[in-house]
Design an enzyme around this catalytic site. Sequence first.
Site, PDB file in Angstrom:
ATOM      1  N   SER A  34      28.159  45.789 -17.554  1.00 38.09           N
ATOM      2  CA  SER A  34      28.946  46.732 -16.775  1.00 38.09           C
ATOM      3  C   SER A  34      29.070  46.163 -15.367  1.00 38.09           C
ATOM      4  O   SER A  34      29.037  44.940 -15.176  1.00 38.09           O
ATOM      5  CB  SER A  34      28.297  48.116 -16.811  1.00 38.09           C
ATOM      6  OG  SER A  34      29.074  49.044 -16.087  1.00 38.09           O
TER       7      SER A  34
ATOM      8  N   TYR B 218      39.863  48.609 -13.635  1.00 32.44           N
ATOM      9  CA  TYR B 218      38.632  47.806 -13.830  1.00 32.44           C
ATOM     10  C   TYR B 218      37.421  48.740 -13.836  1.00 32.44           C
ATOM     11  O   TYR B 218      36.551  48.643 -14.720  1.00 32.44           O
ATOM     12  CB  TYR B 218      38.498  46.756 -12.723  1.00 32.44           C
ATOM     13  CG  TYR B 218      37.244  45.905 -12.871  1.00 32.44           C
ATOM     14  CD1 TYR B 218      37.097  45.022 -13.943  1.00 32.44           C
ATOM     15  CD2 TYR B 218      36.196  45.983 -11.947  1.00 32.44           C
ATOM     16  CE1 TYR B 218      35.948  44.244 -14.089  1.00 32.44           C
ATOM     17  CE2 TYR B 218      35.047  45.211 -12.083  1.00 32.44           C
ATOM     18  CZ  TYR B 218      34.927  44.343 -13.159  1.00 32.44           C
ATOM     19  OH  TYR B 218      33.783  43.581 -13.307  1.00 32.44           O
TER      20      TYR B 218
ATOM     21  N   LYS C 231      34.623  49.480 -16.824  1.00 34.91           N
ATOM     22  CA  LYS C 231      33.183  49.237 -16.659  1.00 34.91           C
ATOM     23  C   LYS C 231      32.377  50.526 -16.803  1.00 34.91           C
ATOM     24  O   LYS C 231      31.227  50.494 -17.227  1.00 34.91           O
ATOM     25  CB  LYS C 231      32.935  48.558 -15.310  1.00 34.91           C
ATOM     26  CG  LYS C 231      33.455  47.121 -15.287  1.00 34.91           C
ATOM     27  CD  LYS C 231      32.595  46.229 -16.174  1.00 34.91           C
ATOM     28  CE  LYS C 231      33.305  45.124 -16.874  1.00 34.91           C
ATOM     29  NZ  LYS C 231      32.451  44.319 -17.756  1.00 34.91           N
TER      30      LYS C 231
HETATM   31  N1  LIG Z   1      31.115  38.006 -11.195  1.00 25.95           N
HETATM   32  C1  LIG Z   1      30.744  39.193 -10.724  1.00 25.95           C
HETATM   33  O1  LIG Z   1      30.497  39.352  -9.504  1.00 25.95           O
HETATM   34  C2  LIG Z   1      30.614  40.363 -11.644  1.00 25.95           C
HETATM   35  C3  LIG Z   1      30.253  41.607 -11.092  1.00 25.95           C
HETATM   36  C4  LIG Z   1      30.105  42.700 -11.936  1.00 25.95           C
HETATM   37  C5  LIG Z   1      30.301  42.564 -13.297  1.00 25.95           C
HETATM   38  N2  LIG Z   1      30.670  41.340 -13.805  1.00 25.95           N
HETATM   39  C6  LIG Z   1      30.876  41.248 -15.269  1.00 25.95           C
HETATM   40  O2  LIG Z   1      30.225  40.098 -15.775  1.00 25.95           O
HETATM   41  C7  LIG Z   1      30.908  39.657 -16.953  1.00 25.95           C
HETATM   42  C8  LIG Z   1      31.115  38.151 -16.895  1.00 25.95           C
HETATM   43  O3  LIG Z   1      32.019  37.868 -15.852  1.00 25.95           O
HETATM   44  P1  LIG Z   1      32.053  36.502 -15.044  1.00 25.95           P
HETATM   45  O4  LIG Z   1      31.871  36.858 -13.623  1.00 25.95           O
HETATM   46  O5  LIG Z   1      31.199  35.483 -15.675  1.00 25.95           O
HETATM   47  O6  LIG Z   1      33.615  36.132 -15.237  1.00 25.95           O
HETATM   48  P2  LIG Z   1      34.353  34.787 -15.761  1.00 25.95           P
HETATM   49  O7  LIG Z   1      33.703  33.588 -15.175  1.00 25.95           O
HETATM   50  O8  LIG Z   1      35.797  35.021 -15.501  1.00 25.95           O
HETATM   51  O9  LIG Z   1      34.067  34.823 -17.312  1.00 25.95           O
HETATM   52  C9  LIG Z   1      34.697  35.793 -18.119  1.00 25.95           C
HETATM   53  C10 LIG Z   1      34.726  35.317 -19.545  1.00 25.95           C
HETATM   54  O10 LIG Z   1      35.422  36.293 -20.328  1.00 25.95           O
HETATM   55  C11 LIG Z   1      36.372  35.607 -21.108  1.00 25.95           C
HETATM   56  N3  LIG Z   1      37.505  36.433 -21.521  1.00 25.95           N
HETATM   57  C12 LIG Z   1      38.492  36.944 -20.755  1.00 25.95           C
HETATM   58  N4  LIG Z   1      39.394  37.557 -21.537  1.00 25.95           N
HETATM   59  C13 LIG Z   1      38.974  37.409 -22.813  1.00 25.95           C
HETATM   60  C14 LIG Z   1      39.487  37.792 -24.078  1.00 25.95           C
HETATM   61  N5  LIG Z   1      40.663  38.424 -24.206  1.00 25.95           N
HETATM   62  N6  LIG Z   1      38.778  37.486 -25.192  1.00 25.95           N
HETATM   63  C15 LIG Z   1      37.621  36.805 -25.100  1.00 25.95           C
HETATM   64  N7  LIG Z   1      37.094  36.400 -23.939  1.00 25.95           N
HETATM   65  C16 LIG Z   1      37.766  36.699 -22.808  1.00 25.95           C
HETATM   66  C17 LIG Z   1      36.815  34.434 -20.243  1.00 25.95           C
HETATM   67  O11 LIG Z   1      37.481  33.450 -21.033  1.00 25.95           O
HETATM   68  P3  LIG Z   1      38.525  32.414 -20.357  1.00 25.95           P
HETATM   69  O12 LIG Z   1      37.697  31.415 -19.598  1.00 25.95           O
HETATM   70  O13 LIG Z   1      39.244  31.827 -21.524  1.00 25.95           O
HETATM   71  O14 LIG Z   1      39.410  33.226 -19.453  1.00 25.95           O
HETATM   72  C18 LIG Z   1      35.466  33.988 -19.730  1.00 25.95           C
HETATM   73  O15 LIG Z   1      34.808  33.234 -20.707  1.00 25.95           O
HETATM   74  C19 LIG Z   1      32.198  40.461 -17.025  1.00 25.95           C
HETATM   75  O16 LIG Z   1      32.035  41.500 -17.976  1.00 25.95           O
HETATM   76  C20 LIG Z   1      32.338  41.052 -15.633  1.00 25.95           C
HETATM   77  O17 LIG Z   1      33.042  42.266 -15.625  1.00 25.95           O
HETATM   78  C21 LIG Z   1      30.821  40.246 -13.013  1.00 25.95           C
END
Ligand SMILES: NC(=O)c1ccc[n+]([C@@H]2O[C@H](COP(=O)([O-])OP(=O)(O)OC[C@H]3O[C@@H](n4cnc5c(N)ncnc54)[C@H](OP(=O)(O)O)[C@@H]3O)[C@@H](O)[C@H]2O)c1
Length: 304
Positions: free
Chosen positions: A148, A175, A179
């Site tokens: 989340s 978004y 979440k």
């Molecule tokens: N980064 C933060 O500060 C933060 C904060 C709060 C929550 N989160 C949560 O943490 C989680 C991981 O995020 P992250 O920061 O690591 O982001 P990220 O680097 O953008 O990684 C997201 C991943 O999800 C994949 N994805 C996107 N659309 C998809 C689809 N239709 N089917 C399958 N896979 C898909 C992306 O694939 P592609 O590479 O092919 O696009 C990528 O592998 C997410 O749920 C995000 O909401 C992150």
Amino acid sequence: MWTKNNIPDLSGKIAIVTGSNTGIGFETAKALFAAGAQVTIAARDVQKAKKAIQKIQSDTAGTGTLDYGKLDLANIGQVREFADLFMQKHTKLDILVNNAGVMVPPAAKTDDGFELQFGVNFMGHFALTGYLLPLLKQTANARVVTLSSGAATLVDSIDFDNLRLEKSYDEWRAYAVSKLADILFSYELHRRFRNARMSAIAVAAHPGVTRTDLQRNIPDENLEGMFAAFDQVMDPWQGALPSLFAATDASVEGGKFYGPDGPKEYAGYPALSNHHTAAMNDEALAKRLWDYAENAIQLTYKFK
Ligand SMILES: NC(=O)c1ccc[n+]([C@@H]2O[C@H](COP(=O)([O-])OP(=O)(O)OC[C@H]3O[C@@H](n4cnc5c(N)ncnc54)[C@H](OP(=O)(O)O)[C@@H]3O)[C@@H](O)[C@H]2O)c1
């Protein structure tokens, strides 16, 4: 200070991490592999998944194994195909990390007509977990970790008449709704595991503020200003710690939410989250969301 060095031996454990070709998911998969798990990189782009495997293998002296599966969470039929193939190869599933996500894209819908963020972040993972339930049922002490975000606290409800872009699009609100849906799902899944007397637990986690590809839809000129508003921005290895803690630590309890322990939970090391809102704990809303999701994709979770 809990770090990946505290992960127990995971030899013999089977794990899936969605969206693990990059970012927090990549670091999560890498650490599970390093601890001995058999990890499936579930990614929508097979080439990216293969590259991630090569990178993990060249970076890490892991004792586990790495495999990949094509998973597009924006297409429920494809989610089902992924789950069916996985179930042909495996007889159990110890750790499912529902990690993949998309943030503030231009208005778009999934192949099944859901607003993209709600569809990928929540509906795709709702479907994936449901299709994999037969494996979770036959695994002792399985864990389902769903990512989340602190953004879940920004909304106090879900507009069930605007999950398919029926009304005007507010990308940040959408978004936050996705979440909130993730955390409602995680809590409700845990209640249903308990009611079915399953040993599985469902846990929610959030990574704080982590610099990843998630910010790809935010223009460069706005991004640094946004990050400057936070005291600290973490690298993906640290952002992965709450997920890893939730997935592996013996002290973790089902039905709980874990995140970083620093001020406002922007950064730090894994701990119980203090993010609680009335909406997050609204069991009637969680049940309504569950019924909505089951009806929308014609999937009935069969716990017994
Ligand atoms: N980064 C933060 O500060 C933060 C904060 C709060 C929550 N989160 C949560 O943490 C989680 C991981 O995020 P992250 O920061 O690591 O982001 P990220 O680097 O953008 O990684 C997201 C991943 O999800 C994949 N994805 C996107 N659309 C998809 C689809 N239709 N089917 C399958 N896979 C898909 C992306 O694939 P592609 O590479 O092919 O696009 C990528 O592998 C997410 O749920 C995000 O909401 C992150």
